[in-house]
Design a protein around this motif. Structure first.
Motif, PDB file in Angstrom:
ATOM      1  N   TRP A 163       0.672   0.889  -6.135  1.00 22.37           N
ATOM      2  CA  TRP A 163       1.046   2.081  -5.385  1.00 22.37           C
ATOM      3  C   TRP A 163       2.524   2.425  -5.563  1.00 22.37           C
ATOM      4  O   TRP A 163       2.878   3.589  -5.764  1.00 22.37           O
ATOM      5  N   LEU A 208      -2.590  -8.301  -1.965  1.00 18.06           N
ATOM      6  CA  LEU A 208      -1.613  -7.381  -1.378  1.00 18.06           C
ATOM      7  C   LEU A 208      -0.535  -7.028  -2.402  1.00 18.06           C
ATOM      8  O   LEU A 208      -0.149  -5.857  -2.536  1.00 18.06           O
ATOM      9  N   MET A 235      -1.878  -4.548  -5.005  1.00 17.30           N
ATOM     10  CA  MET A 235      -2.035  -3.227  -4.397  1.00 17.30           C
ATOM     11  C   MET A 235      -0.669  -2.545  -4.256  1.00 17.30           C
ATOM     12  O   MET A 235      -0.499  -1.366  -4.606  1.00 17.30           O
ATOM     13  N   THR A 236       0.314  -3.303  -3.759  1.00 17.94           N
ATOM     14  CA  THR A 236       1.654  -2.747  -3.565  1.00 17.94           C
ATOM     15  C   THR A 236       2.253  -2.328  -4.903  1.00 17.94           C
ATOM     16  O   THR A 236       2.844  -1.250  -5.020  1.00 17.94           O
TER      17      THR A 236
END
Lengths: 176, 400
Positions: free
Chosen positions: B146, B139, B142-143
Protein backbone atom coordinates in the motif's frame (compact mmCIF):
# COMPACT_ATOMS: atom_id res chain seq x y z
CA UNK A 1 6.46 5.19 42.43
CA UNK A 2 9.56 3.05 42.61
CA UNK A 3 11.94 3.72 39.73
CA UNK A 4 13.36 0.60 38.08
CA UNK A 5 13.51 -0.95 34.63
CA UNK A 6 9.99 -2.31 34.89
CA UNK A 7 8.80 1.25 35.46
CA UNK A 8 10.72 2.35 32.36
CA UNK A 9 9.15 -0.47 30.36
CA UNK A 10 5.72 0.53 31.68
CA UNK A 11 6.25 4.13 30.62
CA UNK A 12 7.49 3.07 27.17
CA UNK A 13 4.51 0.76 26.56
CA UNK A 14 2.07 3.37 27.89
CA UNK A 15 3.52 5.94 25.50
CA UNK A 16 3.20 3.45 22.61
CA UNK A 17 -0.42 2.74 23.55
CA UNK A 18 -1.42 6.38 23.99
CA UNK A 19 0.61 7.57 21.00
CA UNK A 20 -1.02 4.96 18.79
CA UNK A 21 -4.46 5.94 20.08
CA UNK A 22 -3.79 9.61 19.35
CA UNK A 23 -2.58 8.57 15.89
CA UNK A 24 -5.85 6.71 15.26
CA UNK A 25 -8.06 9.70 16.00
CA UNK A 26 -5.90 12.39 14.40
CA UNK A 27 -4.83 10.62 11.19
CA UNK A 28 -6.67 11.89 8.14
CA UNK A 29 -5.66 8.84 6.12
CA UNK A 30 -7.66 5.75 7.00
CA UNK A 31 -4.96 3.20 6.18
CA UNK A 32 -2.49 4.99 8.43
CA UNK A 33 -5.21 5.07 11.06
CA UNK A 34 -5.46 1.27 11.07
CA UNK A 35 -1.66 1.01 11.34
CA UNK A 36 -1.72 3.35 14.35
CA UNK A 37 -4.46 1.18 15.84
CA UNK A 38 -2.12 -1.81 15.58
CA UNK A 39 0.65 0.17 17.28
CA UNK A 40 -1.73 1.00 20.11
CA UNK A 41 -2.86 -2.63 20.47
CA UNK A 42 0.78 -3.72 20.48
CA UNK A 43 1.44 -1.38 23.40
CA UNK A 44 -1.46 -2.95 25.30
CA UNK A 45 0.07 -6.38 24.66
CA UNK A 46 3.33 -5.08 26.18
CA UNK A 47 1.45 -3.89 29.28
CA UNK A 48 -0.11 -7.34 29.61
CA UNK A 49 3.37 -8.92 29.59
CA UNK A 50 4.37 -6.57 32.41
CA UNK A 51 1.36 -7.89 34.36
CA UNK A 52 2.63 -11.49 33.84
CA UNK A 53 -0.29 -12.24 31.51
CA UNK A 54 1.77 -13.57 28.58
CA UNK A 55 -1.07 -15.71 27.26
CA UNK A 56 -3.37 -12.71 26.95
CA UNK A 57 -0.55 -10.72 25.36
CA UNK A 58 -0.01 -13.37 22.68
CA UNK A 59 -3.75 -13.62 22.08
CA UNK A 60 -3.90 -9.84 21.83
CA UNK A 61 -1.23 -9.80 19.11
CA UNK A 62 -2.69 -12.84 17.33
CA UNK A 63 -6.36 -11.89 17.36
CA UNK A 64 -6.30 -8.09 17.29
CA UNK A 65 -3.20 -7.35 15.20
CA UNK A 66 -2.98 -10.58 13.21
CA UNK A 67 -6.66 -10.99 12.39
CA UNK A 68 -8.94 -8.06 13.17
CA UNK A 69 -6.61 -5.23 12.18
CA UNK A 70 -5.58 -7.09 9.01
CA UNK A 71 -9.28 -7.35 8.20
CA UNK A 72 -9.61 -3.58 8.76
CA UNK A 73 -6.79 -2.88 6.34
CA UNK A 74 -8.38 -5.24 3.83
CA UNK A 75 -11.69 -3.40 4.10
CA UNK A 76 -10.01 -0.01 3.82
CA UNK A 77 -7.87 -1.04 0.85
CA UNK A 78 -10.71 -2.71 -1.04
CA UNK A 79 -12.69 0.52 -0.81
CA UNK A 80 -10.67 2.26 -3.45
CA UNK A 81 -11.97 5.78 -2.90
CA UNK A 82 -11.16 5.70 0.81
CA UNK A 83 -7.48 4.81 0.47
CA UNK A 84 -6.72 7.76 -1.76
CA UNK A 85 -9.00 10.38 -0.21
CA UNK A 86 -8.02 12.37 2.80
CA UNK A 87 -11.03 12.15 5.07
CA UNK A 88 -11.74 14.73 7.72
CA UNK A 89 -14.60 14.64 10.12
CA UNK A 90 -15.83 18.21 10.36
CA UNK A 91 -17.96 18.32 13.49
CA UNK A 92 -14.97 18.57 15.82
CA UNK A 93 -16.69 20.20 18.81
CA UNK A 94 -19.41 17.57 19.06
CA UNK A 95 -16.66 14.97 19.25
CA UNK A 96 -14.58 16.82 21.79
CA UNK A 97 -17.54 17.34 24.14
CA UNK A 98 -18.87 13.78 23.87
CA UNK A 99 -15.37 12.32 24.29
CA UNK A 100 -14.87 14.50 27.36
CA UNK A 101 -18.16 13.35 28.91
CA UNK A 102 -17.26 9.73 28.16
CA UNK A 103 -13.85 10.15 29.77
CA UNK A 104 -15.34 11.65 32.94
CA UNK A 105 -17.92 8.84 33.15
CA UNK A 106 -15.17 6.27 32.64
CA UNK A 107 -12.94 7.84 35.26
CA UNK A 108 -15.76 8.07 37.81
CA UNK A 109 -17.32 4.70 37.07
CA UNK A 110 -14.30 2.45 36.48
CA UNK A 111 -10.94 3.96 37.35
CA UNK A 112 -11.91 5.73 40.59
CA UNK A 113 -13.54 2.73 42.39
CA UNK A 114 -10.72 0.38 41.35
CA UNK A 115 -8.05 2.90 42.26
CA UNK A 116 -9.50 3.53 45.72
CA UNK A 117 -10.03 -0.15 46.44
CA UNK A 118 -6.48 -1.02 45.38
CA UNK A 119 -4.76 1.91 47.10
CA UNK A 120 -5.17 0.28 50.52
CA UNK A 121 -3.86 -3.15 49.50
CA UNK A 122 -1.55 -2.40 46.62
CA UNK A 123 1.21 -4.92 46.04
CA UNK A 124 3.49 -5.61 43.08
CA UNK A 125 2.51 -8.28 40.58
CA UNK A 126 4.67 -11.40 40.88
CA UNK A 127 4.77 -14.63 38.94
CA UNK A 128 4.00 -16.68 42.05
CA UNK A 129 0.41 -17.74 42.54
CA UNK A 130 -0.73 -16.59 39.11
CA UNK A 131 -2.95 -18.85 37.04
CA UNK A 132 -1.12 -20.60 34.19
CA UNK A 133 -2.36 -21.40 30.71
CA UNK A 134 -3.10 -24.92 31.94
CA UNK A 135 -5.36 -23.50 34.65
CA UNK A 136 -7.17 -21.48 32.01
CA UNK A 137 -7.64 -24.57 29.84
CA UNK A 138 -8.96 -26.60 32.77
CA UNK A 139 -11.31 -23.78 33.78
CA UNK A 140 -12.86 -23.77 30.31
CA UNK A 141 -13.77 -27.48 30.34
CA UNK A 142 -14.35 -28.36 33.98
CA UNK A 143 -17.99 -28.88 34.92
CA UNK A 144 -17.83 -26.72 38.04
CA UNK A 145 -16.33 -23.72 36.27
CA UNK A 146 -16.94 -22.15 32.86
CA UNK A 147 -17.91 -25.04 30.60
CA UNK A 148 -21.42 -23.70 29.88
CA UNK A 149 -20.38 -20.13 28.96
CA UNK A 150 -17.58 -21.63 26.86
CA UNK A 151 -19.97 -23.88 24.94
CA UNK A 152 -22.51 -21.06 24.51
CA UNK A 153 -19.81 -18.78 23.12
CA UNK A 154 -18.69 -21.55 20.77
CA UNK A 155 -22.24 -22.07 19.52
CA UNK A 156 -22.71 -18.33 19.03
CA UNK A 157 -19.49 -18.07 17.00
CA UNK A 158 -20.43 -21.05 14.85
CA UNK A 159 -23.86 -19.56 14.21
CA UNK A 160 -22.28 -16.22 13.29
CA UNK A 161 -19.86 -17.96 10.91
CA UNK A 162 -22.62 -19.92 9.18
CA UNK A 163 -24.64 -16.70 8.96
CA UNK A 164 -21.71 -14.89 7.33
CA UNK A 165 -21.31 -17.69 4.77
CA UNK A 166 -25.03 -17.67 3.96
CA UNK A 167 -25.09 -13.88 3.50
CA UNK A 168 -21.89 -13.85 1.43
CA UNK A 169 -23.14 -16.56 -0.94
CA UNK A 170 -24.16 -15.50 -4.39
CA UNK A 171 -27.91 -15.81 -4.96
CA UNK A 172 -27.19 -17.50 -8.31
CA UNK A 173 -25.37 -20.36 -6.61
CA UNK A 174 -28.51 -21.61 -4.91
CA UNK A 175 -29.36 -24.03 -7.72
CA UNK A 176 -25.96 -25.72 -7.70
CA UNK B 1 13.02 -11.90 39.01
CA UNK B 2 16.00 -14.24 39.21
CA UNK B 3 19.51 -13.23 38.31
CA UNK B 4 21.81 -16.07 37.24
CA UNK B 5 25.15 -16.22 35.41
CA UNK B 6 26.47 -12.96 34.04
CA UNK B 7 23.84 -10.96 35.89
CA UNK B 8 24.95 -12.43 39.23
CA UNK B 9 28.59 -11.66 38.45
CA UNK B 10 27.73 -8.08 37.59
CA UNK B 11 25.58 -7.64 40.69
CA UNK B 12 28.37 -9.01 42.87
CA UNK B 13 30.76 -6.57 41.19
CA UNK B 14 28.75 -3.68 42.57
CA UNK B 15 26.38 -2.92 39.67
CA UNK B 16 22.79 -2.01 40.52
CA UNK B 17 20.64 -5.19 40.43
CA UNK B 18 18.13 -3.82 37.94
CA UNK B 19 20.92 -2.59 35.67
CA UNK B 20 22.70 -5.97 35.91
CA UNK B 21 19.50 -7.77 34.91
CA UNK B 22 19.01 -5.34 32.05
CA UNK B 23 22.59 -5.75 30.76
CA UNK B 24 22.54 -9.55 30.87
CA UNK B 25 19.12 -9.70 29.17
CA UNK B 26 20.26 -7.18 26.57
CA UNK B 27 23.35 -9.23 25.71
CA UNK B 28 21.17 -12.34 25.45
CA UNK B 29 18.77 -10.59 23.09
CA UNK B 30 21.65 -9.35 20.92
CA UNK B 31 23.12 -12.87 20.74
CA UNK B 32 19.81 -14.56 19.91
CA UNK B 33 18.98 -12.06 17.18
CA UNK B 34 22.60 -12.09 15.97
CA UNK B 35 22.57 -15.83 15.16
CA UNK B 36 19.89 -15.56 12.44
CA UNK B 37 21.47 -12.39 11.04
CA UNK B 38 24.77 -14.19 10.45
CA UNK B 39 23.09 -17.43 9.36
CA UNK B 40 21.15 -15.73 6.57
CA UNK B 41 24.36 -14.60 4.82
CA UNK B 42 25.42 -18.21 4.33
CA UNK B 43 21.89 -19.42 3.62
CA UNK B 44 21.78 -17.21 0.55
CA UNK B 45 25.01 -18.81 -0.71
CA UNK B 46 23.66 -22.34 -0.04
CA UNK B 47 20.38 -21.50 -1.73
CA UNK B 48 22.12 -20.21 -4.87
CA UNK B 49 24.48 -23.18 -5.00
CA UNK B 50 21.69 -25.73 -4.60
CA UNK B 51 19.50 -23.96 -7.17
CA UNK B 52 22.43 -23.91 -9.59
CA UNK B 53 23.21 -27.61 -9.15
CA UNK B 54 19.57 -28.59 -9.67
CA UNK B 55 19.50 -26.53 -12.87
CA UNK B 56 22.83 -28.05 -14.04
CA UNK B 57 24.86 -24.89 -13.45
CA UNK B 58 27.85 -24.21 -11.18
CA UNK B 59 26.50 -21.21 -9.28
CA UNK B 60 28.57 -18.50 -7.57
CA UNK B 61 32.26 -19.49 -7.83
CA UNK B 62 34.32 -16.33 -8.38
CA UNK B 63 34.37 -14.40 -5.12
CA UNK B 64 36.34 -16.29 -2.49
CA UNK B 65 36.70 -20.08 -2.23
CA UNK B 66 33.65 -21.79 -3.83
CA UNK B 67 32.10 -18.34 -4.17
CA UNK B 68 31.58 -18.18 -0.41
CA UNK B 69 32.11 -14.43 -0.30
CA UNK B 70 29.62 -13.75 -3.11
CA UNK B 71 26.91 -12.79 -0.62
CA UNK B 72 29.19 -10.20 1.00
CA UNK B 73 29.82 -8.68 -2.42
CA UNK B 74 26.06 -8.60 -3.06
CA UNK B 75 25.50 -7.10 0.35
CA UNK B 76 27.95 -4.27 -0.34
CA UNK B 77 26.35 -3.70 -3.73
CA UNK B 78 22.89 -3.48 -2.12
CA UNK B 79 24.15 -1.12 0.57
CA UNK B 80 25.79 1.38 -1.80
CA UNK B 81 22.93 1.32 -4.29
CA UNK B 82 20.82 4.44 -4.60
CA UNK B 83 18.00 4.34 -2.09
CA UNK B 84 14.87 5.42 -3.93
CA UNK B 85 11.61 6.43 -2.28
CA UNK B 86 8.78 7.16 -4.71
CA UNK B 87 7.48 10.72 -4.41
CA UNK B 88 3.90 9.59 -3.92
CA UNK B 89 4.78 6.95 -1.34
CA UNK B 90 3.84 7.11 2.31
CA UNK B 91 7.40 7.66 3.59
CA UNK B 92 6.99 6.40 7.16
CA UNK B 93 5.16 3.18 6.33
CA UNK B 94 7.26 2.61 3.20
CA UNK B 95 10.42 2.59 5.32
CA UNK B 96 8.93 0.64 8.22
CA UNK B 97 7.63 -2.29 6.14
CA UNK B 98 11.01 -4.02 5.43
CA UNK B 99 11.93 -3.73 9.11
CA UNK B 100 8.67 -5.31 10.28
CA UNK B 101 9.06 -8.05 7.65
CA UNK B 102 12.54 -8.98 8.86
CA UNK B 103 11.65 -8.59 12.54
CA UNK B 104 8.70 -10.97 12.19
CA UNK B 105 11.14 -13.75 11.25
CA UNK B 106 13.93 -12.90 13.70
CA UNK B 107 11.44 -12.73 16.59
CA UNK B 108 10.61 -16.42 16.05
CA UNK B 109 14.20 -17.28 17.01
CA UNK B 110 13.58 -16.03 20.54
CA UNK B 111 11.78 -19.29 21.40
CA UNK B 112 14.04 -21.68 19.45
CA UNK B 113 15.84 -24.04 21.86
CA UNK B 114 19.28 -24.61 20.30
CA UNK B 115 20.54 -27.00 22.99
CA UNK B 116 19.20 -28.22 26.35
CA UNK B 117 20.77 -25.16 27.99
CA UNK B 118 20.76 -22.48 25.31
CA UNK B 119 17.57 -20.73 24.25
CA UNK B 120 16.35 -17.17 24.17
CA UNK B 121 13.35 -17.74 26.40
CA UNK B 122 11.22 -20.74 27.34
CA UNK B 123 7.74 -19.26 26.95
CA UNK B 124 4.82 -21.21 28.39
CA UNK B 125 2.92 -20.09 25.29
CA UNK B 126 5.71 -20.73 22.77
CA UNK B 127 3.53 -22.13 19.96
CA UNK B 128 1.01 -19.30 20.32
CA UNK B 129 3.86 -16.78 20.30
CA UNK B 130 5.11 -18.24 17.02
CA UNK B 131 1.69 -17.84 15.38
CA UNK B 132 1.28 -14.32 16.76
CA UNK B 133 4.71 -13.18 15.57
CA UNK B 134 4.39 -14.82 12.16
CA UNK B 135 1.16 -12.88 11.53
CA UNK B 136 3.22 -9.66 11.61
CA UNK B 137 4.82 -10.73 8.31
CA UNK B 138 1.43 -10.46 6.58
CA UNK B 139 1.06 -6.96 7.94
CA UNK B 140 4.50 -5.96 6.60
CA UNK B 141 3.66 -7.13 3.08
CA UNK B 142 0.30 -5.38 3.10
CA UNK B 143 1.91 -2.15 4.32
CA UNK B 144 4.68 -2.39 1.71
CA UNK B 145 2.16 -2.89 -1.08
CA UNK B 146 0.00 0.00 0.00
CA UNK B 147 2.73 2.47 0.99
CA UNK B 148 4.49 2.12 -2.37
CA UNK B 149 1.47 3.75 -4.00
CA UNK B 150 1.82 1.62 -7.09
CA UNK B 151 -1.05 -0.42 -8.49
CA UNK B 152 1.15 -3.44 -9.28
CA UNK B 153 2.50 -3.41 -5.74
CA UNK B 154 -1.03 -3.19 -4.34
CA UNK B 155 -2.31 -6.01 -6.56
CA UNK B 156 0.68 -8.14 -5.57
CA UNK B 157 0.04 -7.44 -1.90
CA UNK B 158 -3.62 -8.46 -2.25
CA UNK B 159 -2.71 -11.80 -3.74
CA UNK B 160 -0.03 -12.46 -1.18
CA UNK B 161 -2.17 -11.54 1.79
CA UNK B 162 -5.01 -13.74 0.55
CA UNK B 163 -2.49 -16.59 0.24
CA UNK B 164 -0.84 -16.01 3.62
CA UNK B 165 -4.08 -15.63 5.57
CA UNK B 166 -5.52 -18.79 4.00
CA UNK B 167 -2.47 -20.97 4.58
CA UNK B 168 -2.21 -19.85 8.20
CA UNK B 169 -5.25 -22.06 8.94
CA UNK B 170 -3.74 -25.48 8.07
CA UNK B 171 -0.45 -24.26 9.58
CA UNK B 172 -2.06 -23.61 12.95
CA UNK B 173 -4.11 -26.81 12.86
CA UNK B 174 -0.97 -28.83 12.09
CA UNK B 175 0.90 -26.98 14.84
CA UNK B 176 -1.81 -27.95 17.32
CA UNK B 177 -1.08 -31.67 16.86
CA UNK B 178 2.36 -31.67 18.55
CA UNK B 179 1.03 -29.20 21.12
CA UNK B 180 -1.79 -31.62 21.95
CA UNK B 181 0.47 -34.68 22.00
CA UNK B 182 2.96 -32.96 24.30
CA UNK B 183 0.25 -31.30 26.38
CA UNK B 184 2.17 -28.01 26.39
CA UNK B 185 2.89 -25.05 24.14
CA UNK B 186 6.45 -24.57 25.40
CA UNK B 187 9.01 -25.45 22.72
CA UNK B 188 11.45 -26.88 25.28
CA UNK B 189 8.80 -29.18 26.76
CA UNK B 190 7.63 -30.25 23.30
CA UNK B 191 11.18 -31.48 22.63
CA UNK B 192 11.34 -33.33 25.95
CA UNK B 193 7.99 -34.98 25.19
CA UNK B 194 9.62 -36.56 22.12
CA UNK B 195 12.38 -38.20 24.15
CA UNK B 196 11.17 -41.72 23.29
CA UNK B 197 9.34 -41.15 20.00
CA UNK B 198 9.39 -38.36 17.44
CA UNK B 199 5.99 -36.86 16.75
CA UNK B 200 6.48 -37.36 13.01
CA UNK B 201 5.82 -41.09 13.52
CA UNK B 202 2.65 -40.35 15.48
CA UNK B 203 1.22 -37.92 12.95
CA UNK B 204 3.08 -37.81 9.62
CA UNK B 205 0.09 -36.01 8.09
CA UNK B 206 0.48 -33.10 10.49
CA UNK B 207 4.16 -32.88 9.55
CA UNK B 208 3.37 -32.83 5.83
CA UNK B 209 0.62 -30.23 6.34
CA UNK B 210 2.96 -28.04 8.39
CA UNK B 211 5.66 -28.41 5.74
CA UNK B 212 3.35 -27.49 2.84
CA UNK B 213 1.72 -24.56 4.57
CA UNK B 214 5.02 -23.18 5.84
CA UNK B 215 6.37 -23.45 2.29
CA UNK B 216 3.37 -21.34 1.26
CA UNK B 217 3.93 -18.90 4.14
CA UNK B 218 7.46 -18.22 2.90
CA UNK B 219 6.15 -17.70 -0.62
CA UNK B 220 8.28 -20.39 -2.24
CA UNK B 221 7.39 -22.32 -5.39
CA UNK B 222 4.87 -23.80 -6.05
CA UNK B 223 3.33 -20.97 -4.03
CA UNK B 224 5.59 -18.15 -5.24
CA UNK B 225 2.77 -15.80 -6.19
CA UNK B 226 4.48 -13.23 -3.98
CA UNK B 227 7.02 -12.45 -6.67
CA UNK B 228 5.54 -13.96 -9.79
CA UNK B 229 7.90 -11.95 -12.01
CA UNK B 230 6.12 -12.69 -15.25
CA UNK B 231 2.71 -11.64 -13.95
CA UNK B 232 3.17 -8.91 -11.40
CA UNK B 233 6.45 -7.28 -12.54
CA UNK B 234 7.84 -7.98 -9.06
CA UNK B 235 4.89 -8.08 -6.73
CA UNK B 236 4.55 -6.04 -3.56
CA UNK B 237 8.24 -5.04 -3.49
CA UNK B 238 8.38 -3.48 -6.96
CA UNK B 239 9.23 0.03 -5.71
CA UNK B 240 11.89 -1.08 -3.26
CA UNK B 241 15.59 -0.79 -4.02
CA UNK B 242 18.91 -1.25 -2.29
CA UNK B 243 19.01 -2.66 1.21
CA UNK B 244 15.26 -2.24 1.79
CA UNK B 245 14.67 -4.67 -1.06
CA UNK B 246 17.45 -6.81 0.39
CA UNK B 247 15.72 -7.00 3.75
CA UNK B 248 12.55 -8.48 2.25
CA UNK B 249 14.69 -11.13 0.63
CA UNK B 250 16.82 -11.76 3.68
CA UNK B 251 13.58 -12.26 5.62
CA UNK B 252 12.37 -14.78 3.04
CA UNK B 253 15.64 -16.76 2.97
CA UNK B 254 15.77 -16.81 6.74
CA UNK B 255 12.12 -17.79 7.03
CA UNK B 256 12.72 -20.98 5.03
CA UNK B 257 15.50 -22.11 7.34
CA UNK B 258 13.49 -21.04 10.40
CA UNK B 259 10.69 -23.30 9.20
CA UNK B 260 13.20 -26.15 8.94
CA UNK B 261 14.21 -25.56 12.55
CA UNK B 262 10.59 -25.34 13.72
CA UNK B 263 9.72 -28.57 11.92
CA UNK B 264 12.69 -30.23 13.59
CA UNK B 265 11.58 -29.03 17.01
CA UNK B 266 7.91 -29.88 16.57
CA UNK B 267 8.15 -33.21 14.75
CA UNK B 268 11.74 -34.49 14.65
CA UNK B 269 12.77 -34.30 18.28
CA UNK B 270 14.78 -31.05 18.12
CA UNK B 271 18.23 -31.42 19.64
CA UNK B 272 17.48 -34.77 21.36
CA UNK B 273 20.43 -36.97 20.51
CA UNK B 274 20.17 -40.52 21.92
CA UNK B 275 21.98 -40.83 25.27
CA UNK B 276 24.13 -37.75 24.72
CA UNK B 277 23.21 -34.33 26.02
CA UNK B 278 26.40 -32.45 25.14
CA UNK B 279 25.39 -28.93 24.01
CA UNK B 280 27.63 -28.99 20.92
CA UNK B 281 26.36 -32.40 19.77
CA UNK B 282 22.77 -31.30 20.43
CA UNK B 283 23.30 -28.10 18.45
CA UNK B 284 24.91 -29.95 15.52
CA UNK B 285 22.13 -32.58 15.52
CA UNK B 286 19.42 -29.89 15.44
CA UNK B 287 21.30 -28.06 12.69
CA UNK B 288 21.72 -31.25 10.64
CA UNK B 289 18.04 -32.16 10.77
CA UNK B 290 16.99 -28.58 10.03
CA UNK B 291 19.41 -28.48 7.07
CA UNK B 292 17.97 -31.66 5.57
CA UNK B 293 14.45 -30.19 5.76
CA UNK B 294 15.79 -26.91 4.37
CA UNK B 295 17.34 -28.80 1.45
CA UNK B 296 14.03 -30.57 0.71
CA UNK B 297 12.33 -27.18 0.68
CA UNK B 298 14.89 -25.84 -1.83
CA UNK B 299 14.55 -29.00 -3.88
CA UNK B 300 10.78 -28.55 -4.19
CA UNK B 301 11.22 -24.87 -4.94
CA UNK B 302 13.53 -25.58 -7.87
CA UNK B 303 11.54 -28.50 -9.26
CA UNK B 304 7.83 -27.66 -9.37
CA UNK B 305 6.23 -24.91 -11.45
CA UNK B 306 4.13 -22.10 -10.04
CA UNK B 307 0.43 -22.70 -9.35
CA UNK B 308 -2.29 -20.27 -10.42
CA UNK B 309 -3.94 -18.22 -7.68
CA UNK B 310 -7.26 -20.07 -8.00
CA UNK B 311 -5.45 -23.44 -7.86
CA UNK B 312 -3.55 -22.34 -4.78
CA UNK B 313 -6.78 -21.28 -3.07
CA UNK B 314 -8.64 -24.41 -4.11
CA UNK B 315 -5.81 -26.62 -2.88
CA UNK B 316 -5.88 -24.90 0.49
CA UNK B 317 -9.61 -24.67 1.15
CA UNK B 318 -10.69 -27.99 -0.38
CA UNK B 319 -7.70 -30.13 0.56
CA UNK B 320 -5.43 -28.82 3.30
CA UNK B 321 -8.03 -27.26 5.61
CA UNK B 322 -10.43 -30.26 5.72
CA UNK B 323 -7.56 -32.74 6.14
CA UNK B 324 -5.95 -30.69 8.90
CA UNK B 325 -9.26 -30.42 10.80
CA UNK B 326 -9.95 -34.15 10.35
CA UNK B 327 -6.43 -35.03 11.47
CA UNK B 328 -6.67 -32.78 14.51
CA UNK B 329 -10.00 -34.31 15.58
CA UNK B 330 -8.71 -37.85 15.04
CA UNK B 331 -5.56 -37.24 17.09
CA UNK B 332 -7.45 -35.48 19.90
CA UNK B 333 -10.08 -38.24 20.10
CA UNK B 334 -7.64 -41.17 19.87
CA UNK B 335 -5.17 -39.77 22.39
CA UNK B 336 -7.91 -39.19 24.98
CA UNK B 337 -9.47 -42.63 24.41
CA UNK B 338 -6.06 -44.33 24.67
CA UNK B 339 -5.23 -42.43 27.84
CA UNK B 340 -8.49 -43.61 29.39
CA UNK B 341 -7.78 -47.20 28.31
CA UNK B 342 -4.24 -46.97 29.67
CA UNK B 343 -2.63 -47.51 26.27
CA UNK B 344 -0.97 -44.10 26.17
CA UNK B 345 1.21 -42.56 28.89
CA UNK B 346 -0.06 -39.30 30.38
CA UNK B 347 3.41 -37.77 30.53
CA UNK B 348 5.37 -38.43 27.35
CA UNK B 349 8.57 -36.91 28.74
CA UNK B 350 8.89 -39.74 31.30
CA UNK B 351 7.60 -42.57 29.11
CA UNK B 352 9.74 -45.40 27.76
CA UNK B 353 9.71 -46.61 24.17
CA UNK B 354 7.55 -49.62 25.07
CA UNK B 355 4.88 -47.42 26.65
CA UNK B 356 4.75 -45.08 23.67
CA UNK B 357 4.75 -47.74 20.94
CA UNK B 358 1.03 -48.79 20.99
CA UNK B 359 -0.05 -45.14 20.91
CA UNK B 360 2.33 -44.41 18.01
CA UNK B 361 1.07 -47.37 15.98
CA UNK B 362 -2.60 -46.46 16.45
CA UNK B 363 -2.07 -42.78 15.64
CA UNK B 364 0.04 -43.71 12.61
CA UNK B 365 -2.66 -46.08 11.33
CA UNK B 366 -5.31 -43.37 11.78
CA UNK B 367 -3.16 -41.08 9.64
CA UNK B 368 -2.79 -43.80 7.01
CA UNK B 369 -6.58 -44.26 6.98
CA UNK B 370 -7.12 -40.53 6.40
CA UNK B 371 -4.50 -40.57 3.63
CA UNK B 372 -6.12 -43.58 1.90
CA UNK B 373 -9.54 -41.89 2.01
CA UNK B 374 -8.02 -38.73 0.59
CA UNK B 375 -6.21 -40.55 -2.23
CA UNK B 376 -9.41 -42.41 -3.14
CA UNK B 377 -11.29 -39.11 -3.33
CA UNK B 378 -8.57 -37.52 -5.48
CA UNK B 379 -8.65 -40.58 -7.76
CA UNK B 380 -12.41 -40.43 -8.31
CA UNK B 381 -12.27 -36.69 -9.02
CA UNK B 382 -9.48 -37.32 -11.52
CA UNK B 383 -11.42 -40.10 -13.23
CA UNK B 384 -14.53 -37.93 -13.51
CA UNK B 385 -12.66 -35.05 -15.09
CA UNK B 386 -10.86 -37.44 -17.48
CA UNK B 387 -14.17 -38.98 -18.53
CA UNK B 388 -15.66 -35.53 -19.07
CA UNK B 389 -12.70 -34.56 -21.27
CA UNK B 390 -12.95 -37.79 -23.27
CA UNK B 391 -16.70 -37.35 -23.79
CA UNK B 392 -16.14 -33.78 -24.94
CA UNK B 393 -13.44 -34.95 -27.39
CA UNK B 394 -15.67 -37.69 -28.79
CA UNK B 395 -18.49 -35.19 -29.21
CA UNK B 396 -16.19 -32.84 -31.12
CA UNK B 397 -14.93 -35.71 -33.30
CA UNK B 398 -18.53 -36.72 -34.16
CA UNK B 399 -19.38 -33.10 -34.86
CA UNK B 400 -16.56 -32.93 -37.43
Amino acid sequence: MEFNFITVAFIVFSLITLGGAIGVVTCINLFRGTIWLMVSLFGVAGLMVLLSAEFLAAVQVLVYIGAIAILFTFAVMLTRSITSDKMRFTRVWVNVISAGILFVLFALGVIYPVWVANAATHFPVTDAGLATTTDLGVALVSGSQFVLPFEVAGLLLTAAMIGAIVIARDADDEGN
Amino acid sequence: MDCPGLCEALANGGVNLGLAQFISLFIGVVLVSGVPLVTVIFLIWIERKVAARIQDRIGPNRVGPFGLLQTFADLIKLLIKEDITPTAADRLLYNAAPLVSFASVVLIWAIVPFTPYHYGVDLEIGALYFVAVASLGTLAIMTAGWASNNKYALLGAFRVVALLVSYEIPLVFALMVPVMLAGTMSMVDIIYAQSSMWFVFMSPLAMILFFISSQAETGRAPFDLIEAESELVAGFNIEYSGMKFGMFFAAEFLHVFTNGILLTILFFGGWLFPLWNEPLIAFAWLGLKASVLYFISLWIRNTVPRMRIDQVMWFNWFRLVPISILNLLAVAFLVKVMQELGLAPRDLAQATLGEVLPMTIILFLSNVAIAIGLLGQVRSVGRESRLATETAQTATAVGD
